[in-house]
Write an enzyme that holds these catalytic residues in place. Structure first.
Site, PDB file in Angstrom:
ATOM      1  N   GLU A  18       0.797  -1.226   0.000  1.00  0.00           N
ATOM      2  CA  GLU A  18       0.000   0.000   0.000  1.00  0.00           C
ATOM      3  C   GLU A  18       0.831   1.279   0.000  1.00  0.00           C
ATOM      4  OE1 GLU A  18      -2.905  -0.173   3.135  1.00  0.00           O
ATOM      5  OE2 GLU A  18      -3.917  -1.889   2.268  1.00  0.00           O
TER       6      GLU A  18
ATOM      7  N   GLU B 270      -5.197  -8.661   0.996  1.00  0.00           N
ATOM      8  CA  GLU B 270      -5.849  -8.322   2.268  1.00  0.00           C
ATOM      9  C   GLU B 270      -7.320  -8.034   2.031  1.00  0.00           C
ATOM     10  OE1 GLU B 270      -4.179  -5.052   4.547  1.00  0.00           O
ATOM     11  OE2 GLU B 270      -2.155  -5.756   4.119  1.00  0.00           O
TER      12      GLU B 270
HETATM   13  C1  FCB Z   1      -4.362  -2.051   5.564  1.00  0.00           C
HETATM   14  C2  FCB Z   1      -2.971  -2.358   6.063  1.00  0.00           C
HETATM   15  C3  FCB Z   1      -2.934  -3.377   7.164  1.00  0.00           C
HETATM   16  C4  FCB Z   1      -4.098  -3.232   8.121  1.00  0.00           C
HETATM   17  C5  FCB Z   1      -5.396  -3.134   7.379  1.00  0.00           C
HETATM   18  C6  FCB Z   1      -6.605  -3.035   8.262  1.00  0.00           C
HETATM   19  O1  FCB Z   1      -4.385  -0.762   5.046  1.00  0.00           O
HETATM   20  O2  FCB Z   1      -2.181  -2.839   5.012  1.00  0.00           O
HETATM   21  O3  FCB Z   1      -1.693  -3.289   7.793  1.00  0.00           O
HETATM   22  O4  FCB Z   1      -3.876  -2.171   8.953  1.00  0.00           O
HETATM   23  O5  FCB Z   1      -5.375  -2.044   6.512  1.00  0.00           O
END
Ligand code: FCB
Length: 470
Positions: free
Chosen positions: A180, A375
């Site tokens: 990110e 994620e």
């Molecule tokens: C993302 C991050 C991760 C976590 C999630 C909820 O932006 O990559 O580390 O904090 O959000």
């Protein structure tokens, strides 16, 4: 976007999750600073997050990662948890200040040894390691030298990537350079919500460019160093940006939001160019992307997999509550519209349909790049029973709907090859501290006891079912 197109009748009736193929990769994700603790052990030096956590008011409740989930000392137990859930892949990140204290020079053998043991432990339990090289814990010394807005940090990152690869590349097949970069750049340097807490748009944009440059440089170095086939890529946090109405002002607000959050990263990596409309928006703010000759070729070095992190969708308006499309300074109004939708404990809107839209859009606009959901998950206000068990129906619901959204996107042609739940454990949720719990496994921070929540058991059973093991 027309979501109906993404719902072919072939999956109507049956649970779309069951259409995911046997080759689909199933995993969980974590990151170093959020779980490891042991911040001063075996030669690790401070990262920007160690520093930021000490700034009064920066992190909820003054929380910090000094102990976190104590994963550094409990790693074998945590790997056993992953294996017991029947997952095939574990995505974790390497702490730069642990393996290369200060951000330059030779590897710190004791720090690297931790990841060496982790990789062996995973392989010994038939879980594939997936390494993220940078999940936000920049060595503080590099921040003191200018941080990501300083071009040199990109070269430091490439050196560091090579060090880690030299140690683990014989056993790790999949490598993500950055997690990110939007968050590192904008939350860290433009908006000040994350470490190092700067608030300057020019710094944020310079950071974004140098992160991408670092990604490209590292990708080239790893490709050259590889002695066996590897998969390289980066992970972006992506979302949809829908206009509230079809008005020109709303459509322009959505365009600008999509540009700054999504296309500013996707276009250089996958098309070798920065989006001209975003360049123009930034110029209107007096900001230039510090591109030097050859940078875009480096940034566009081919990748094998795009990591997609998705949590929520957003609706945008180009008019303020009084119906004006310019603010007092004459600038176009850019406003996120709060919808009447269910929300997580982060106050993030739950919009699984947007996940399908996003993946189908990525497939359409950036064809030919396989994707993995690196994620996806949700924080809710968990209520443990006397045994520490959490009956988290809300999280099960979130994960179910989002997995269905992935399956629908696949049915519409999107090449999505895997899904990782965020996160294995409750952990340090950055500026929210330990208050927000994303884990499918509960962590009692007083005792460090781990208790799989209902969502973990549901995930285990779902993976088994889809694989046809039951
Ligand atoms: C993302 C991050 C991760 C976590 C999630 C909820 O932006 O990559 O580390 O904090 O959000």
């Amino acid at each position: 976007m027309d979501t109906d197109l993404t719902r072919p009748s072939s999956v109507a009736g049956a649970d779309p999750i069951d259409t995911l193929p046997p080759s689909f990769r199933w995993g969980v994700a974590t990151s170093s600073y959020q779980i490891e603790g042991a911040v001063a052990e075996d030669g690790r030096t401070p990262s920007i997050w160690d520093t930021f956590c000490r700034v009064p008011g920066a992190v909820h409740n003054g929380d910090h990662g000094d102990v976190a989930c104590d994963h550094y000392h409990r790693m074998p137990q945590d790997v056993a948890l992953i294996a017991d859930l029947g997952l095939d892949t574990y995505r974790f990140s390497v702490a730069w200040p642990r393996v290369q204290p200060g951000g330059r020079g030779p590897a710190n053998v004791a720090g690297l040894a931790f990841y060496d043991r982790l990789v062996d432990e995973l392989l010994g339990r038939d879980v594939e390691p997936w390494v993220t090289l940078y999940h936000w814990d920049l060595p503080q010394e590099l921040e003191d030298a200018g941080g990501w807005p300083n071009r040199d940090t990109a070269y430091r990152f490439a050196d560091y990537a090579e060090l880690v690869f030299a140690a683990l590349g014989d056993r790790v097949r999949t490598w993500t350079t950055l997690n990110e970069p939007w968050c590192s750049a904008m939350l860290g340097y433009a908006y000040g919500d994350h470490a190092p807490g700067r608030r300057n748009l020019g710094d944020g944009i310079a950071a974004a460019h140098h992160l991408l440059l670092g990604h490209g440089l590292a990708t080239r170095r790893l490709r050259e160093a590889a002695r066996s086939p590897i998969e390289l890529g980066l992970t972006l946090n992506l979302s949809t940006a829908d206009p509230e109405t079809g008005s020109a002002a709303d459509r322009d607000a959505a365009r600008a939001a999509d540009g700054l959050a999504n296309r500013l990263y996707l276009d250089p990596v996958l098309r070798g160019e920065y989006p001209q409309d975003v360049v123009a928006d930034l110029a209107a703010e007096g900001v230039r992307i510090p591109v030097e000759e050859g940078d875009l070729d480096v940034i566009a070095t081919p990748i094998d997999v795009l990591g997609v992190n998705y949590y929520f969708g957003q609706l945008h308006s180009g008019v303020d509550e009084q119906g004006r499309d310019r603010d007092d300074d004459g600038k176009p109004v850019r406003r996120v519209v709060r919808r009447d939708l269910p929300r997580t404990a982060m106050d993030w809107e739950i919009v699984p349909e947007s996940f399908t839209d996003l993946l189908v859009r990525l497939h359409r606009d950036y064809p030919g790049t396989p994707m993995v959901i690196t994620e996806n998950g949700a924080a809710f206000d968990d209520k443990p029973d006397a045994d520490g068990f959490v009956n988290d129906d809300d999280r099960v619901g979130y994960l179910t709907e989002h997995l269905r959204a992935v399956a629908r996107a696949r049915a519409a042609g999107a090449d999505v090859r895997g899904y990782f739940a965020w996160s294995l454990l409750d952990n340090f949720e950055w500026a929210y501290g330990y208050d927000k719990r994303f884990g499918i496994v509960r962590v009692d921070y007083d005792t460090q006891r781990r208790t799989p929540k209902r969502s973990a058991l549901w995930y285990r059973d779902t993976v088994r079912r889809v694989r046809g093991q039951r």
